[in-house]
Design a protein around this motif. Structure first.
Motif, short mmCIF file in Angstrom:
data_model
loop_
_atom_site.label_atom_id
_atom_site.label_comp_id
_atom_site.label_asym_id
_atom_site.label_seq_id
_atom_site.Cartn_x
_atom_site.Cartn_y
_atom_site.Cartn_z
N ALA A 18 0.81 -1.21 0.00
CA ALA A 18 0.00 0.00 0.00
C ALA A 18 0.84 1.27 0.00
O ALA A 18 0.41 2.32 -0.47
CB ALA A 18 -0.93 -0.01 1.21
N THR A 19 2.05 1.19 0.53
CA THR A 19 2.91 2.36 0.62
C THR A 19 3.67 2.63 -0.67
O THR A 19 3.70 3.77 -1.17
CB THR A 19 3.92 2.18 1.78
OG1 THR A 19 3.21 1.94 2.99
CG2 THR A 19 4.78 3.44 1.92
N THR A 20 4.24 1.59 -1.24
CA THR A 20 5.08 1.76 -2.43
C THR A 20 4.38 1.40 -3.73
O THR A 20 4.91 1.66 -4.81
CB THR A 20 6.34 0.89 -2.31
OG1 THR A 20 5.94 -0.50 -2.29
CG2 THR A 20 7.10 1.21 -1.02
N ASP A 21 3.19 0.78 -3.64
CA ASP A 21 2.45 0.28 -4.81
C ASP A 21 3.25 -0.79 -5.55
O ASP A 21 3.08 -1.00 -6.74
CB ASP A 21 2.09 1.43 -5.76
CG ASP A 21 0.96 1.04 -6.73
OD1 ASP A 21 0.02 0.37 -6.28
OD2 ASP A 21 1.04 1.40 -7.91
N ARG A 22 4.13 -1.47 -4.81
CA ARG A 22 4.95 -2.52 -5.40
C ARG A 22 4.19 -3.84 -5.40
O ARG A 22 3.53 -4.19 -4.43
CB ARG A 22 6.24 -2.68 -4.58
CG ARG A 22 7.21 -3.72 -5.16
CD ARG A 22 8.37 -4.00 -4.21
NE ARG A 22 7.90 -4.73 -3.03
CZ ARG A 22 7.97 -4.26 -1.79
NH1 ARG A 22 8.48 -3.06 -1.55
NH2 ARG A 22 7.53 -4.98 -0.76
N MET A 23 4.29 -4.56 -6.49
CA MET A 23 3.67 -5.87 -6.60
C MET A 23 4.50 -6.89 -5.81
O MET A 23 5.67 -7.11 -6.11
CB MET A 23 3.57 -6.29 -8.07
CG MET A 23 3.14 -7.74 -8.29
SD MET A 23 1.50 -8.08 -7.66
CE MET A 23 0.58 -6.88 -8.59
N ASP A 24 3.89 -7.50 -4.80
CA ASP A 24 4.62 -8.46 -3.96
C ASP A 24 4.44 -9.91 -4.41
O ASP A 24 5.03 -10.81 -3.83
CB ASP A 24 4.18 -8.32 -2.50
CG ASP A 24 4.72 -7.06 -1.85
OD1 ASP A 24 5.75 -6.54 -2.36
OD2 ASP A 24 4.15 -6.59 -0.86
N VAL A 25 3.61 -10.14 -5.40
CA VAL A 25 3.36 -11.50 -5.87
C VAL A 25 4.43 -11.90 -6.89
O VAL A 25 4.65 -11.18 -7.87
CB VAL A 25 1.96 -11.60 -6.53
CG1 VAL A 25 1.70 -13.02 -7.02
CG2 VAL A 25 0.88 -11.16 -5.55
N PRO A 26 5.11 -13.02 -6.67
CA PRO A 26 6.16 -13.43 -7.61
C PRO A 26 5.60 -14.05 -8.89
O PRO A 26 4.39 -14.24 -9.03
CB PRO A 26 6.94 -14.47 -6.80
CG PRO A 26 5.92 -15.06 -5.89
CD PRO A 26 4.98 -13.93 -5.53
N GLU A 27 6.49 -14.39 -9.81
CA GLU A 27 6.10 -15.07 -11.04
C GLU A 27 5.46 -16.42 -10.68
O GLU A 27 5.84 -17.08 -9.70
CB GLU A 27 7.33 -15.32 -11.92
CG GLU A 27 8.06 -14.07 -12.38
CD GLU A 27 7.33 -13.35 -13.50
OE1 GLU A 27 6.43 -13.97 -14.12
OE2 GLU A 27 7.66 -12.18 -13.75
N HIS A 28 4.50 -16.85 -11.51
CA HIS A 28 3.81 -18.11 -11.24
C HIS A 28 3.10 -18.57 -12.50
O HIS A 28 2.92 -17.81 -13.45
CB HIS A 28 2.80 -17.94 -10.09
CG HIS A 28 1.82 -16.83 -10.32
ND1 HIS A 28 2.11 -15.50 -10.11
CD2 HIS A 28 0.53 -16.86 -10.77
CE1 HIS A 28 1.06 -14.75 -10.40
NE2 HIS A 28 0.10 -15.55 -10.81
N ASP A 29 2.64 -19.83 -12.48
CA ASP A 29 1.96 -20.42 -13.65
C ASP A 29 0.44 -20.34 -13.55
O ASP A 29 -0.25 -20.20 -14.57
CB ASP A 29 2.37 -21.88 -13.81
CG ASP A 29 3.85 -22.05 -14.07
OD1 ASP A 29 4.40 -21.30 -14.90
OD2 ASP A 29 4.48 -22.92 -13.41
N VAL A 30 -0.09 -20.48 -12.34
CA VAL A 30 -1.54 -20.49 -12.14
C VAL A 30 -1.89 -19.50 -11.03
O VAL A 30 -1.29 -19.53 -9.95
CB VAL A 30 -2.06 -21.90 -11.75
CG1 VAL A 30 -3.57 -21.86 -11.51
CG2 VAL A 30 -1.73 -22.91 -12.83
N LEU A 31 -2.85 -18.65 -11.31
CA LEU A 31 -3.41 -17.77 -10.28
C LEU A 31 -4.76 -18.32 -9.87
O LEU A 31 -5.67 -18.44 -10.71
CB LEU A 31 -3.55 -16.33 -10.79
CG LEU A 31 -4.09 -15.31 -9.78
CD1 LEU A 31 -3.50 -13.92 -10.05
CD2 LEU A 31 -5.62 -15.22 -9.79
N ALA A 32 -4.91 -18.67 -8.60
CA ALA A 32 -6.18 -19.17 -8.06
C ALA A 32 -6.71 -18.16 -7.05
O ALA A 32 -5.93 -17.62 -6.26
CB ALA A 32 -5.99 -20.53 -7.41
N ALA A 33 -8.01 -17.94 -7.07
CA ALA A 33 -8.58 -16.96 -6.14
C ALA A 33 -10.06 -17.22 -5.95
O ALA A 33 -10.81 -17.35 -6.92
CB ALA A 33 -8.37 -15.53 -6.65
#
Length: 461
Positions: free
Chosen positions: A59-74
């Protein structure tokens, strides 16, 4: 050269880890998980050795903390989206939780997206939200069906990990295919019907769940019906027997409202009553008129149900030819006592409507509820309140359904997916049809002391 089976995935809005169980069973490795509810996050960490209590975007830096991956589940929450002009895509999703998913997709470009939500997201009240979701995914180059893929664990046979629970959920499954291919509207990856000619009426809670033997239910008194609940069921069981003695072979499928038993020629429906209620009032009056003497005798035996709460003076019979209310699965609902056949249960819900096993005169235990969701036997909720456990299970995704839907998507789009995630295709080819098989292997590894494995802890029932 054939890719080694294996892939990476992220688990967003993770809950207690239903997707984690499914994708791990398929050969995946979780590289990131996020869940804001601290109780669910604690259960997740206890079972999967990952702390998901973190943000997707800093929230402070707007940096994406999610690493590279093959499948996104949600298992993402559904929110109303703003209706800004004629936009139907990513612009309208800004400011919503779904925007976090789109940010991840925009920056990480996983090969497959696997989203789950309640049935109503594809209904008329959420038409706009549905259009925004589909349009947003297509803007990012994902091919996705505009028709919902609706599926339930009771449609899968036991040998595929199915469970005796009717739990219809919508799955949105998208494949990274490029801007041109994203314009193609494929059919849903699964259909709303039984798999492998399975007959859902063949389910047996006793055999297939299985129910815990009564002598082995730890703390059985916590799940047993109290005196008032037994009386409510006895009264309506007497009603069922009374109608059958009076020649009724098929009990009414409409809601029976004891407070509205009145002779048909005395029925007065107030102006402004909705049509659905008019219909039920008329049917109740007709039922009473046809069997007036028998029903009056029944009411007399039970003091007119005067000491029952209003919601317990109603019966919703959906148990077909079950011989007794005590041989059904019941829910105590605001709309009345709902009775179903003892084949499969209604959906677990995140409120206090735990299924009642009539033949056992008790509610489902947390362990049995966990089995309904396909979680492994060594899955533990620790020492938290059981109300939280039921809530978390009611909010969760069924393991076998998530496994089945992803498998079908990969098999259908294997050539495209292999270009970005060959290990995912290889993993699906190598994986068993039933996720239970892989999860049972995990339990064996845990017993052998595999580092990071779950430690089996007793859970009631």
């Amino acid at each position: 050269m054939t890719a080694a089976p294996g892939f990476t995935f992220v688990d967003l809005f993770a809950g207690i880890g239903g997707f984690h169980a499914a994708l791990t069973a398929m050969g995946g490795t979780c590289v990131f998980a996020s869940e804001i509810d601290r109780h669910a996050a604690a259960v997740y960490e206890r079972n999967w050795s990952m702390d998901p209590l973190c943000d997707i975007v800093d929230a402070t830096t707007d940096r994406m903390d999610v690493p590279e991956h093959d499948v996104l589940a949600a298992g993402f929450p559904c929110q109303p989206f703003s209706k800004s002009g004629f936009q139907r895509g990513m612009d309208e999703a800004r400011g919503t939780l779904f925007w976090n998913i789109l940010r991840v997709l925009e920056e990480r470009r996983p090969a497959v997206v696997l989203l789950e939500n309640v049935r109503n997201i594809a209904g008329p009240r959420h038409r706009h939200e549905w259009e925004v979701i589909i349009a947003s995914l297509r803007e990012l180059g994902y091919q996705v069906s505009s028709q919902p893929a609706v599926f339930s664990p009771h449609l899968l046979p036991p040998e595929r990990g199915g469970r005796p629970q009717i739990r219809e959920r919508v799955f949105i499954v998208a494949t990274l295919a490029g801007s041109e291919a994203a314009k193609i509207d494929p059919l849903p990856v699964v259909t709303r019907g039984p798999v492998d000619s399975w007959d859902p009426q063949s389910w047996s809670l006793e055999q297939h769940l299985p129910l815990t033997a009564e002598s082995e239910v730890d703390g059985r008194e916590r799940y047993a019906l109290n005196g008032d609940e037994v009386e409510w069921i006895n009264a309506w069981d007497d009603f069922v027997a009374t109608l059958r003695r009076d020649g009724v072979r098929q009990l009414p499928g409409f809601p029976v409202w004891a407070d509205h038993f009145t002779p048909l020629d005395h029925l007065r429906i107030p102006v402004g009553t909705p049509d659905w209620k008019k219909n039920f009032l008329h049917k109740n009056a007709l039922l009473y008129t046809t069997h007036r003497q028998a029903i009056d005798e029944w009411l007399s035996r039970w003091n007119g149900l005067a000491h029952f709460p209003a919601s317990r003076r109603k019966l919703e019979w959906q148990a077909k030819d079950a011989p007794s209310l005590w041989e059904t699965v019941m829910h105590f609902r605001p709309s009345g006592i709902r009775a179903k056949q003892p084949t499969y249960t209604p959906a677990l819900v995140a409120i206090t409507q735990t299924s009642i096993l009539g033949a056992h005169k008790r509610r489902l235990t947390p362990r049995e509820a966990a089995r309904l969701q396909g979680l492994p036997e060594d899955f533990t909720f620790g020492e938290q309140r059981e109300a939280l456990t039921y809530k978390q299970l009611g909010n969760g995704v069924n393991v076998a359904v998530a496994y089945h839907v992803l498998r079908e998507q990969v098999l259908r789009d294997r050539d495209v997916i292999a270009q970005n995630a060959a290990g995912l295709v290889a993993a699906v080819d190598a994986a068993p049809l039933n996720p239970d098989v892989a999860l049972e292997k995990e339990e064996v590894l845990a017993e052998l002391g595999r580092p990071g494995a779950r430690t089996p802890v007793a859970l009631a029932g």
